[in-house]
Scaffold this motif. Sequence first.
Motif, PDB file in Angstrom:
ATOM      1  N   ILE A  55      13.334   7.517  -4.382  1.00  0.00           N
ATOM      2  CA  ILE A  55      14.667   7.189  -3.865  1.00  0.00           C
ATOM      3  C   ILE A  55      14.721   7.430  -2.364  1.00  0.00           C
ATOM      4  N   THR A  56      14.168   8.558  -1.931  1.00  0.00           N
ATOM      5  CA  THR A  56      14.173   8.890  -0.509  1.00  0.00           C
ATOM      6  C   THR A  56      13.382   7.860   0.288  1.00  0.00           C
ATOM      7  N   GLN A  57      12.215   7.465  -0.203  1.00  0.00           N
ATOM      8  CA  GLN A  57      11.403   6.480   0.507  1.00  0.00           C
ATOM      9  C   GLN A  57      12.082   5.122   0.603  1.00  0.00           C
ATOM     10  N   ILE A  58      12.851   4.780  -0.383  1.00  0.00           N
ATOM     11  CA  ILE A  58      13.524   3.485  -0.369  1.00  0.00           C
ATOM     12  C   ILE A  58      14.828   3.546   0.413  1.00  0.00           C
ATOM     13  N   LEU A  59      15.562   4.622   0.258  1.00  0.00           N
ATOM     14  CA  LEU A  59      16.885   4.719   0.860  1.00  0.00           C
ATOM     15  C   LEU A  59      16.838   5.026   2.351  1.00  0.00           C
ATOM     16  N   LEU A  60      15.851   5.769   2.800  1.00  0.00           N
ATOM     17  CA  LEU A  60      15.787   6.152   4.205  1.00  0.00           C
ATOM     18  C   LEU A  60      15.754   4.954   5.156  1.00  0.00           C
ATOM     19  N   PRO A  61      14.905   3.942   4.939  1.00  0.00           N
ATOM     20  CA  PRO A  61      14.958   2.784   5.846  1.00  0.00           C
ATOM     21  C   PRO A  61      16.307   2.060   5.813  1.00  0.00           C
ATOM     22  N   LEU A  63      19.224   3.443   5.272  1.00  0.00           N
ATOM     23  CA  LEU A  63      20.173   4.267   6.017  1.00  0.00           C
ATOM     24  C   LEU A  63      19.910   4.199   7.519  1.00  0.00           C
ATOM     25  N   VAL A  64      18.649   4.184   7.907  1.00  0.00           N
ATOM     26  CA  VAL A  64      18.321   4.086   9.325  1.00  0.00           C
ATOM     27  C   VAL A  64      18.794   2.751   9.884  1.00  0.00           C
ATOM     28  N   MET A  65      18.618   1.687   9.124  1.00  0.00           N
ATOM     29  CA  MET A  65      19.057   0.367   9.583  1.00  0.00           C
ATOM     30  C   MET A  65      20.577   0.209   9.560  1.00  0.00           C
ATOM     31  N   SER A  66      21.268   1.056   8.817  1.00  0.00           N
ATOM     32  CA  SER A  66      22.728   0.924   8.768  1.00  0.00           C
ATOM     33  C   SER A  66      23.380   1.264  10.102  1.00  0.00           C
ATOM     34  N   ILE A  67      22.736   2.095  10.905  1.00  0.00           N
ATOM     35  CA  ILE A  67      23.316   2.450  12.204  1.00  0.00           C
ATOM     36  C   ILE A  67      23.366   1.234  13.137  1.00  0.00           C
ATOM     37  N   PRO A  68      22.240   0.552  13.418  1.00  0.00           N
ATOM     38  CA  PRO A  68      22.349  -0.614  14.300  1.00  0.00           C
ATOM     39  C   PRO A  68      23.163  -1.760  13.703  1.00  0.00           C
ATOM     40  N   ILE A  69      23.087  -1.930  12.393  1.00  0.00           N
ATOM     41  CA  ILE A  69      23.883  -2.997  11.777  1.00  0.00           C
ATOM     42  C   ILE A  69      25.365  -2.665  11.876  1.00  0.00           C
ATOM     43  N   GLY A  70      25.715  -1.399  11.676  1.00  0.00           N
ATOM     44  CA  GLY A  70      27.114  -0.990  11.832  1.00  0.00           C
ATOM     45  C   GLY A  70      27.607  -1.185  13.251  1.00  0.00           C
ATOM     46  N   VAL A  71      26.787  -0.820  14.228  1.00  0.00           N
ATOM     47  CA  VAL A  71      27.157  -1.026  15.637  1.00  0.00           C
ATOM     48  C   VAL A  71      27.319  -2.511  15.922  1.00  0.00           C
ATOM     49  N   PHE A  72      26.405  -3.316  15.388  1.00  0.00           N
ATOM     50  CA  PHE A  72      26.494  -4.764  15.574  1.00  0.00           C
ATOM     51  C   PHE A  72      27.783  -5.321  14.980  1.00  0.00           C
ATOM     52  N   LEU A  73      28.101  -4.930  13.763  1.00  0.00           N
ATOM     53  CA  LEU A  73      29.312  -5.443  13.108  1.00  0.00           C
ATOM     54  C   LEU A  73      30.572  -5.006  13.849  1.00  0.00           C
ATOM     55  N   VAL A  74      30.597  -3.763  14.308  1.00  0.00           N
ATOM     56  CA  VAL A  74      31.777  -3.292  15.061  1.00  0.00           C
ATOM     57  C   VAL A  74      31.901  -4.034  16.388  1.00  0.00           C
ATOM     58  N   SER A  75      30.779  -4.204  17.088  1.00  0.00           N
ATOM     59  CA  SER A  75      30.837  -4.897  18.374  1.00  0.00           C
ATOM     60  C   SER A  75      31.225  -6.365  18.212  1.00  0.00           C
ATOM     61  N   VAL A  76      30.751  -6.998  17.142  1.00  0.00           N
ATOM     62  CA  VAL A  76      31.117  -8.391  16.900  1.00  0.00           C
ATOM     63  C   VAL A  76      32.593  -8.497  16.537  1.00  0.00           C
TER      64      VAL A  76
END
Length: 79
Positions: A55-61, A63-76
Motif C-alpha cells: 500500500i505504501t509503495q503504491i500510495l506514496l507516488p 500522494l506525492v503527485m497530488s501536490i503539483p496536481i492540486g497546485v495546478f488545479l487551484v491555479s487554473v
Amino acid sequence: DAIDMAVYDVFPTYTISYALFGFSAYKIWSQIGSFGMTMSTKTERMQKRFFRMQITQILLPLLVMSIPIGVFLVSVSLG
C-alpha cells in the motif's frame, strides 16, 4: 484552454487511479483471511505487514503527485 485540460484530462485520470487503487486494496485485504486455511499468527502478521508495504509503495507516488496536481488545479481555477 487550461481549465478544459484540468477538467477533462487531469482530474478524471487522477480520480480513476485513486478509485482503482482503493478497490484493489479492499479486494486484497478482504482476501487475506479467506483462503480456507488457517494461518499461523506469525504468517498472518507477516502477510499484513507485506500488504501495508505494498500500500505504501503504491500510495506514496499518488500522494506525492497530488501536490503539483492540486497546485495546478487551484491555479487554473483562480486564473
